[in-house]
Design an enzyme around this catalytic site. Structure first.
Site, PDB file in Angstrom:
ATOM      1  CB  CYS A 175      -0.775   0.243   1.245  1.00  0.00           C
ATOM      2  SG  CYS A 175      -0.237   0.191   2.837  1.00  0.00           S
ATOM      3  CB  CYS A 234      46.057 -21.887 -10.429  1.00  0.00           C
ATOM      4  SG  CYS A 234      46.016 -20.240 -10.194  1.00  0.00           S
ATOM      5  CG  ASP A 273       9.336 -35.807  13.542  1.00  0.00           C
ATOM      6  OD1 ASP A 273       8.310 -35.848  15.105  1.00  0.00           O
ATOM      7  OD2 ASP A 273       8.189 -36.205  13.059  1.00  0.00           O
ATOM      8  CG  ASP A 324       7.780 -36.387   8.412  1.00  0.00           C
ATOM      9  OD1 ASP A 324       7.512 -35.695   9.470  1.00  0.00           O
ATOM     10  OD2 ASP A 324       6.838 -37.229   7.689  1.00  0.00           O
TER      11      ASP A 324
END
Length: 835
Positions: free
Chosen positions: A16, A83, A506, A702
């Site tokens: 805005c 290199c 988990d 996950d």
């Protein structure tokens, strides 16, 4: 009046006019800014400031105001780098472009990843800046095209270098035999003196050596001297200086020996010719080895077929893959590769997904199942609808992920870059000091000895091996990991992962299958099983949580639509079903809502002690039932946990489940520490406690609620079958969703870092040990004065050693045989958690 600069910035987050005003005020508030205007429609800012105002001050001000400047990334293909010092110069050229925020140049795959402010600079400007610095560059294209082009370019480079080596060898051999052969074989020396003569011998050597330097060796001078004149000497400059010194001294000895002190008019044509021939041979071997470091990417790209059979009006038509669109119906015959991602609409078959997931056993697929580009159909025909095409397929995303990780710069590389930045100038200074020392303190004739020692120092100390030590190992290691189904999204995770001391996991979807089933339902007085299942099943149908799916599946079909659904992260959910208010979730949800569980609380504790997850339901503010949900442990989980312990790692489980459930599963699997009943924010706190107690930590998860923990861990590892949010927050992704992939990730990380340390040890050790030998420190003690030709051979072999050592990672074996998994220990009672 001070000099001023104008900036044009793209800004994000503007919604805005108020946002535009705040962004404008943030810019004008920076000291030194003379004026700023923000255009909301185009989301751009134009700033006029004193020339001394750093661009970083403007971007920091925008970020602090909540409207960060937009950033873009570009990939460049760079040629001419030879290199480690070339890397530093190319990076400095990129960073000198106004608007560039970061640049990483990779010598092994000759690429650069550049991050810059959108609107401040164009990608083409970046290529021009690197080209101007002496390294021709161009923008990288799509992965498929680039892989093919890179393979073709490498083949052409190998062929061209091979031809140059052959020409140089044929021209150098007579020079070497005439000059050096005479020292080894007296008869050859006598033959040359009698039939050719010393003067004609020198003239012949001059002609042949000039042909070597002007032909195959010309590249060293066309690149080396301009770099030297720019004040940025590289490997080519060292070779150009060394061979020019040897050739120039020999020319004076041949055509104007009177200019030199008596007894010093010796020729060193063979040194100049042999140096060029040997260094070209080294580059030829390097190019062949470099081609093999990118084999993983080419293998991944090669998984996608060029065409597919698209069904139009019932007839299959062979269509180029790039012309396939989302929604097209594709027919796959037995044994064919699947061209794009899709969903099976008819037929059933077994799909070999080993090339992407690393899982050796084909997976059964039927109507509604997803198929992935690059996998191989089994013994039955299939038809599927394309859901992702082009750069959106899983295979394309994997290729991009691997490419980005291969181009990453590990923290250890920063130290190497700082050293090599000053290495070439230091070598030139060392060569000058060597010549001076031999000229002043050396035995007569000191001038030839000074020349030999100086040229040897210039040649032997080339930093090629240093520049290749890290990126080649990264390329091969990350490529091998991808073949095992382990994707490193961020290359620096390679270094952080090998430092891990504890693995935190988990539970749901990570340790377990993530597909739990309802095993028991106990209703409170006044409620029936059918009523509770109908209402809670309808409410849970709006949730993606695995436990919710188990309850919905048990409730059956024909459920009413839930209204006013609200997910309460870490607690459960609330919904309106059939005009009744339904709450479903953990005991803490009931406590939060002030609902008394009564006898159901005891039943819930009993279920939790069995290792099952208790879930409570309340209807219209009254406790209605407790449900038990069990989730089977993945087959590979016990073997993975045993492997963690065998590697000396601690294993922790962090879960939102009830403490009793978590402790039961942990005891069965041999997990060392348990943090249960954790909300998403609590998981981060639990991680920090484990880090304080044990050290560096890897977290494996996950779900959406795992994203904060994945981001907070030293190394975040996402199960590839999990949510996009978790994958985006992670450093490493396991395509197969099997915990054994974590063991493989750790194995690759440790093997790659060990390989890098070997390479760096060789590259630096070889210079530290042989540079003094080349300078002649052993000569006063009866030792040899190193020949420049021998120095060139040793230097070339050092780079070949580093590349060959990195290529050993291609033979790295998975840590655990994917086809075997340790059985899950059994328990008594009605325990349903099993493999």
């Amino acid at each position: 009046m001070p000099d001023t600069t104008r900036y044009a910035l793209q800004i994000t987050g503007l919604s805005c006019a108020g946002c535009a005003g705040r962004a404008e005020r943030a810019l004008t508030g920076v000291e030194g800014v003379l004026g700023a205007s923000v255009n909301l429609a185009h989301a751009t800012a134009r700033v006029e400031a004193v020339a001394t105002v750093p661009l970083a001050d403007l971007t920091r001000a925008l970020t602090a105001a909540g409207y960060p400047a937009a950033e873009s990334e570009a990939a460049l293909l760079i040629s001419g780098m030879t290199c480690a010092s070339c890397i530093g110069r190319a990076e400095r050229a990129l960073l000198a472009v106004p608007g560039v925020l970061g640049a990483q140049v990779n010598l092994a795959n000759e690429t650069a990843q550049v991050r810059y402010l959108t609107g401040m600079v164009r990608a083409a400007d970046l290529a021009r800046a690197v080209t101007k610095a002496g390294y021709p560059a161009r923008l990288s294209g799509p992965a498929e095209d680039e892989a093919e082009q890179a393979s073709r370019r490498n083949a052409e480079a190998v062929f061209a270098l091979g031809r140059q080596v052959l020409i140089a060898a044929l021209l150098t051999l007579p020079v070497f035999l005439i000059e050096m052969g005479g020292h080894v074989i007296p008869a050859l020396h006598h033959w040359v003196m009698e039939n050719i003569g010393i003067k004609n011998s020198n003239l012949l050597q001059f002609v042949l050596t000039f042909a070597v330097l002007a032909g195959p060796g010309r590249q060293f001078y066309t690149k080396g001297f301009p770099a030297l004149f720019r004040g940025a000497p590289d490997m080519n400059a060292l070779v150009a200086l060394g061979t020019s010194a040897a050739f120039g001294f020999s020319m004076i000895s041949t055509f104007a020996p009177g200019l030199l002190p008596a007894g010093t008019a010796n020729v060193y044509y063979e040194a100049a010719a042999v140096i060029v021939a040997l260094i070209l041979t080294g580059r030829f071997l390097e190019a062949r080895a470099k081609g093999r470091t990118g084999a993983a990417i080419r293998k991944l790209v090669g998984l996608q077929p060029k065409t597919a059979m698209v069904v139009l009006a019932g007839d299959p038509i062979e269509t180029l893959v790039e012309e396939i669109g989302v929604g097209d119906l594709i027919r796959v015959r037995p044994g064919e590769r699947i061209a794009v991602d899709g969903e099976i609409s008819s037929g059933s078959s077994y799909i070999d997904e080993s090339m992407i997931s690393g899982e050796p056993v084909p997976v059964a697929k039927s109507h509604g199942d997803e198929v992935t580009a690059g996998t191989i159909n089994g013994n039955a025909a299939l038809e599927f609808r394309a859901t992702r095409v082009g750069r959106d397929t899983v295979l394309a995303q994997i290729i991009r992920m691997v490419e980005q990780a291969q181009g990453a710069k590990l923290p250890v590389q920063g130290l190497v870059d700082r050293i090599t930045l000053w290495f070439v100038p230091a070598v030139m200074a060392a060569a000058a000091l060597t010549v001076l020392a031999w000229s002043v303190f050396g035995p007569a004739p000191s001038l030839p000895l000074a020349l030999v020692a100086g040229v040897s120092v210039l040649i032997i100390a080339c930093p090629c091996a240093m520049g290749l030590a890290t990126p080649t190992s990264i390329m091969v290691g990350i490529g091998r990991a991808a073949q095992m189904g382990v994707l490193f999204r961020k290359g620096d995770a390679l270094q952080r992962l090998q430092e891990v001391r504890v693995v935190a996991l988990d539970k749901t979807g990570t340790l377990t299958e993530g597909r739990p089933a309802l095993t028991e339902l106990i209703c409170a007085e006044g409620f029936t099983r059918e009523e509770v299942l109908r209402l809670t099943g309808a409410a849970e149908a709006q949730s993606e949580h695995p436990v919710a799916r188990a309850i919905t599946a048990a409730a059956g079909k024909g459920l009413a639509k839930a209204e006013a659904f609200e997910a309460i992260p870490g607690y459960g959910l609330r919904a309106e079903v059939e005009g009744r208010t339904v709450l479903a979730g953990a005991a803490r949800l009931m406590a939060r809502e002030g609902i008394t569980l009564g006898p159901l609380e005891t039943e819930g504790q009993r279920l939790a002690e069995r290792g099952e997850t208790p879930l409570f339901a309340a209807i219209d503010g009254t406790a209605a039932a407790v449900m038990a949900v069990a989730d089977p442990v993945k087959p590979g989980t016990p073997a993975a946990i045993k492997a963690f312990h065998d590697q000396g790692l601690k294993v922790a489980m962090i879960t939102g489940d009830a403490a009793a459930t978590a402790q039961t599963i942990a005891a069965r699997l041999g997990i060392d520490a348990v943090k249960a009943e954790c909300l998403p924010a609590d998981k981060v706190t639990a991680l920090q406690e484990l880090q304080t107690e044990h050290g560096a930590l890897a977290y494996v998860g996950d779900g959406i609620n795992d994203a904060p923990a994945l981001a907070a861990a030293d190394a975040g590892i996402a199960i590839g079958t999990g949510t996009d949010v978790a994958i985006e927050a992670a450093d490493v992704v396991l395509v197969s969703g099997d915990l054994r992939g974590v063991v493989n990730a750790l194995t690759v990380s440790r093997a790659t870092m060990r390989n890098i340390r070997q390479n760096l040890g060789w590259a630096f050790g070889y210079n530290v040990l042989l540079l003094p030998v080349a300078a002649g420190v052993l000569y006063p003690f009866g030792g040899p004065l190193l020949s420049p030709a021998l120095a060139a051979g040793v230097m070339a072999l050092s780079s070949v050693f580093v590349l060959s050592n990195a290529l050993r990672l291609r033979r790295l074996k998975p840590a655990i045989d994917e086809e075997r998994a340790a059985p899950v220990p059994e328990t008594g009672g009605k325990q349903e958690v099993r493999a």
